[in-house]
Write an enzyme that holds these catalytic residues in place. Structure first.
Site, mmCIF file in Angstrom:
data_model
loop_
_atom_site.group_PDB
_atom_site.id
_atom_site.type_symbol
_atom_site.label_atom_id
_atom_site.label_comp_id
_atom_site.label_asym_id
_atom_site.label_seq_id
_atom_site.Cartn_x
_atom_site.Cartn_y
_atom_site.Cartn_z
ATOM 1 N N GLY A 1 0.832 -1.247 -0.219
ATOM 2 C CA GLY A 1 -0.124 -0.001 -0.043
ATOM 3 C C GLY A 1 0.746 1.319 -0.048
ATOM 4 N N ASP B 1 5.590 -6.097 5.104
ATOM 5 C CA ASP B 1 5.652 -7.479 5.495
ATOM 6 C C ASP B 1 5.810 -8.394 4.148
ATOM 7 O OD1 ASP B 1 5.421 -9.753 6.864
ATOM 8 O OD2 ASP B 1 3.191 -9.633 7.123
ATOM 9 N N ARG C 1 -6.042 -3.787 10.616
ATOM 10 C CA ARG C 1 -6.751 -4.852 10.639
ATOM 11 C C ARG C 1 -6.591 -5.908 11.804
ATOM 12 N NH1 ARG C 1 -8.511 -6.266 4.393
ATOM 13 N NH2 ARG C 1 -9.173 -4.146 4.122
ATOM 14 N N ASP D 1 0.627 0.921 9.460
ATOM 15 C CA ASP D 1 -0.110 0.434 10.748
ATOM 16 C C ASP D 1 0.913 0.309 11.868
ATOM 17 O OD1 ASP D 1 -2.759 -0.007 9.434
ATOM 18 O OD2 ASP D 1 -1.767 -1.955 8.808
ATOM 19 N N ARG E 1 4.550 -16.350 -6.641
ATOM 20 C CA ARG E 1 3.324 -16.795 -6.822
ATOM 21 C C ARG E 1 2.584 -15.819 -7.723
ATOM 22 N NH1 ARG E 1 1.647 -17.286 -0.612
ATOM 23 N NH2 ARG E 1 0.376 -15.516 -1.278
ATOM 24 N N THR F 1 5.331 0.285 6.934
ATOM 25 C CA THR F 1 3.874 -0.022 6.899
ATOM 26 C C THR F 1 3.100 1.115 7.790
ATOM 27 O OG1 THR F 1 2.717 -1.288 8.671
ATOM 28 C CG2 THR F 1 4.941 -1.263 9.221
ATOM 29 N N ASP G 1 3.266 -2.221 12.573
ATOM 30 C CA ASP G 1 3.031 -3.656 12.939
ATOM 31 C C ASP G 1 4.190 -4.385 12.649
ATOM 32 O OD1 ASP G 1 2.384 -3.501 10.561
ATOM 33 O OD2 ASP G 1 0.437 -4.660 10.620
#
Lengths: 362, 362, 362, 362
Positions: free
Chosen positions: B6, B110, B178, B134, B74, B132, B136
């Site tokens: 983000g 992350d 979240r 957040d 992936r 981040t 975190d």
């Protein structure tokens, strides 16, 4: 509780936190007015409850008022036509005992914390809370107020940017910092300035001239220089703001010193650009504290009350990494300067910032 | 260099610092567009010099663009009507070698840092830079972006205050978070809110109702509650924002979830106040980065280049106390939650903040 | 004096100006709490002097509180299980006479000013002061509060910009404006948005889709759309915020309506971009009033006192060009909509703003 | 198009609007650099399209650069050791014709608009766009830039407030305004200052001293005085900023004049308070334009293009009430001063503002 020294955004956050967490414990809290002045003079302290601290979290300044000058160990007394100083510390301790206080929380800078330590040594149960807008106290990673000042100074650099660029000017911004250049250095990096002059690194005008000209050659015909008020040219003394002593009485008028000195030196060499000085001055002290400073002030206040509860006196609260810790007040007086060989100066140079010391051959 | 995950205020400060300090060393710097998407797809990287990073220090977002979804390990491939994932990491490493790059600086959260670590294990010289909003990530005291988000969320609490007070309302502000409630908790303390609901502390509605009524009894007939988007009532699941999957294609419309759930629960119990929900949402991600974040981003960028210079790969830069250090990328994926018994929650309670867990008898 | 209707930045500037200029004349000033509620109910009015208005100039909201619902002409009374309305205007007039007041200054919007006019027709010496954050009162060029809301909404557009650009998103910002789209239109122009949907111009989704795709083709793969809460698709009704009536009691939870409707319509057509809605909501009402609003509120307050002094009742103060004038209260109820063929819409189109009505062949 | 005179927030909004609305009509747009300097000197004008004006709406300054000094009617030429002025207006007109331009849009203040008028009289199709941060042009209600400056100055008053109050100081804030005191007056009212000194009202120190002392008696032992740079004591000349001519070459260093003069006068009389001067200076010119200024600038730009389209030359755009109108350029040079007997001064007095002219017996 009392607040001493220069005012600082976040003081009210500390006061509010002390009141909320102490009153929440069922304690009574009182505030002395105007720092130690209100303790020495027989001014009744103000009872502080939830109502008194409502709505002050985002207010700059201190609702208790502050004083730069009242030191109980050297309290001024008029003696005929002159002033003498006398030690009234015993009186202060006596008064606080008589009022029945269990502890005194002193929020202030270097000076206030030394007084606090002096009183603690005489047996008063004192907890300190460090405050310095210059961020130059060595025993806490940072204090509240600095982030707000940095934010204001950074924004000021940005404001000068547009004018400088539109007019092809060299613009100098003088910010606080008599002995330590933290504020100037941080604002210069965060604001994207082109040079910074700080007390820790005596400057020469030549590297500044070269920077201005190299930028112009590269199509950037403007430059912004942040100047700490204690910055001085190599071999020169820090410039005393000129009218500091020129006016009678207590009334003292100050206008920029170091910024003007640097500008005059530049103007002798650079005639192809207009040069302008702006003195940020008291604008950096005022205003709403940032979220960072409100949070840090609140944490300091809560922790100070915990120290009182735990009987940990003659200590001050301090930020260490992510935690608020207790540090002996005896440590508080050490000044932290900008490390001229440290990380931030090194990064500043990498970002293209000129410090005025890049002499031939460096 | 690439930016993933983000967007976040301060990304451009990192990009600028990397470019300035690397180009200053005589290196060439290139930026991939839209995170790993631009590395996997054959999009030519953009050469970055002083001109490209001019004027971006105070700009939010990232000039390189970013992507939440492109993971080379992936990577999605359309297979008839559906999508399959395939490992294209070898291709990525091969491409970077062919392009002649000596190192890849990955700026992201992350997910991005895990990919970076995966590539490093396969031999790519990678340096990470944590991001981040957040806050975190466990291996850095703080990352850039968080201070700006905290500042925006704190200001939002203040804005709600005046409306809440004038109208005797209960107002809820939903903010990002979240899994970790750092942003909600910091904004609640710095903004002077009355309650905060975070993922780490499942809440009950009863203590909130009690808080609202006790305040009203004390003459404060309004309350402000900050809600992290991952907060959930005791025994309930975190509320998925309801229309998250309701619309076709990639187009997804999100409106608040957790704030609304809390408001509905409150509205069942409280009829004497109007209740309003505001979802801060993307407003907290945007805007000019604070001076703090510009400085931290600049420091991260400079240090990342030093790590490249020193050949310290498979590491990320991290703030530890007052210093920027190198931390192995293998550590990066640990999430730091709010410690429900930690200092900040304890201080929050002392400041009168309700967490919704103050059941009878606690 | 009383304040009615929704709260609005600048109300305290009016209150302060009324108190300062009236007390300066030697008059006594009292404030009723919570609009007409405090007049109908036997709540003693609060004496207002210099101390009561100190420090409120830069505070949002109203120190007197306000009420949306208390109308003395249709005052609610509980009648068994239901509510009936009764006319208590005579009581109000009688009460004010008994209290010895010489005039009543009513600060509020459409509704409050109509009540004021009704009371004036019955003989009460009333002066009005218009307030509407939507700027939809026809008899004043502008009212205080609008500039602050515009400023907040414009800043929000800027905040979304960085996220939208970094993530290639279509972002919608819903702002206040049930019948008039002034706020949305001003913020869209000042914020540099790409489309604006307002109640005065029913929109179709096709022109919006076209705009998003043409921008993407031109290398701008993101778009920002400002939506007034009263905007509606052609042929559709304005979307009632969905849970408006879903919750019991007075407690009402509102989340965005019009923004979500537009986003859902877009999501049916656009799958190549993520779409996000942000509801600015109450954030636009709160916060520190801008200098413009503080000044305008102060001027309104001073002029209102002059009208009382001159005995000009049944009038309200109004900004006409650069002057504050007196306008009959009977005019006040007309709503000013955005002129769909007016200057600002025309300029908006010239600046590239899509209104959603650019059907084939227009 | 060109921009002349001092830089001003909102200039880029005008430039962007001109480009967007002209290019939208299929026209070509070019910008001259550094005002009339770029027209007289053979500098090729810059083609301006959508890409060139992207992202500039919220940027202060002007992307075209500006010049205070280049007047084609009195253009400086070096003549041996000195400078002479010569009329190069015919050359300018000839050059513009040769370049094939259909019209010239001149954005600037008093001086620029007079030059524009001079060129128009000689037959050049010119449209003007007024710009003055001092708001002293008589033929438009207001110009862009003023609202931003007012907002910055108002915020500065607020910042000084907290420091003044905490330290019991008299603080002076010097703001721009050499002949007109609009900015000082607006900021003083919106910021809640206690006195304001403007060029239109010569002041005496006695009423200021009285105000400071009466406030102290009433428990407010601090005062804030806003000073326009052209303010002068009764019988005194406006203070030239002292070092204006002291330095060689073009390099000129300016620090506050009028603020310092007032402070010195006060310091002779008041010894019970510290007195401090802050010079806002260039900080008021810079920074992000307010929403108001972005909107007004955008409207001016759109309307200027409409005037070109309609062939209405030798006119400038102007705000009249709520509309943008065309005003003959011949009117533009009249200066609008603060009306010492007007509404705003009267309101200021009612709000308790001292102007320094309240002599005995007034």
């Amino acid at each position: 509780m009392l607040t001493g020294g220069g005012d600082c955004p976040g003081l009210n956050a500390v006061i509010r936190a002390v009141v909320k967490s102490a009153v929440g414990r069922g304690w009574e809290v009182f505030g002395f007015e105007d720092g130690f002045f209100g303790v020495v003079e027989p001014i009744p302290p103000i009872p502080l409850g939830f109502d008194e601290v409502r709505g002050i979290l985002d207010r700059g300044g201190t609702i208790l008022g502050t004083s730069n000058k009242a030191n109980p160990f050297r309290y001024p007394r008029r003696n005929g036509d002159s002033w003498v100083e006398e030690d009234r510390s015993d009186e202060v301790i006596e008064r606080l005992r008589r009022l029945g206080f269990d502890a005194l929380i002193c929020i202030g800078g270097d000076g206030t914390l030394q007084i606090a330590h002096g009183l603690a040594k005489k047996g008063l149960p004192v907890v300190g809370c460090p405050k310095t807008i210059d961020n130059d106290l060595s025993d806490t990673d940072v204090t509240f107020g600095f982030d707000t000042a940095r934010s204001t100074a950074t924004e000021a650099v940005g404001r000068l940017h547009t004018t400088a660029e539109s007019h092809d000017r060299v613009m100098l911004l003088e910010v606080m910092g008599r002995t330590a250049g933290h504020l100037a250095l941080h604002a210069a990096i965060a604001g994207g300035a082109n040079a910074v002059l700080i007390p820790e690194i005596p400057y020469e005008v030549e590297p500044l001239v070269r920077m201005v000209r190299e930028r112009a050659k590269a199509g950037q015909s403007f430059s912004i220089i942040v100047v700490a008020e204690g910055a001085a040219p190599k071999g020169g003394a820090p410039s005393v703001a000129e009218s500091e002593t020129a006016t009678p009485g207590r009334g003292v008028v100050r206008l920029g010193g170091a910024g003007r000195v640097a500008a005059d030196l530049l103007a002798e060499r650079i005639t192809e650009h207009e040069i302008r000085v702006t003195v940020l001055g008291h604008l950096a002290r005022g205003g709403t504290p940032t979220a960072y400073d409100r949070l840090l002030g609140s944490r300091f206040g809560c922790r100070a009350v915990e120290l009182v509860e735990d009987g940990v006196f003659d200590h001050m609260v301090a930020l260490k990494g992510s935690e608020i810790e207790a540090v002996p007040l005896s440590h508080a007086s050490k000044t932290r300067l900008v490390d001229a060989d440290g990380e931030l100066v090194r990064f500043g140079r990498q970002l293209g910032l000129t410090f005025g010391d890049e002499a031939e051959g460096r």
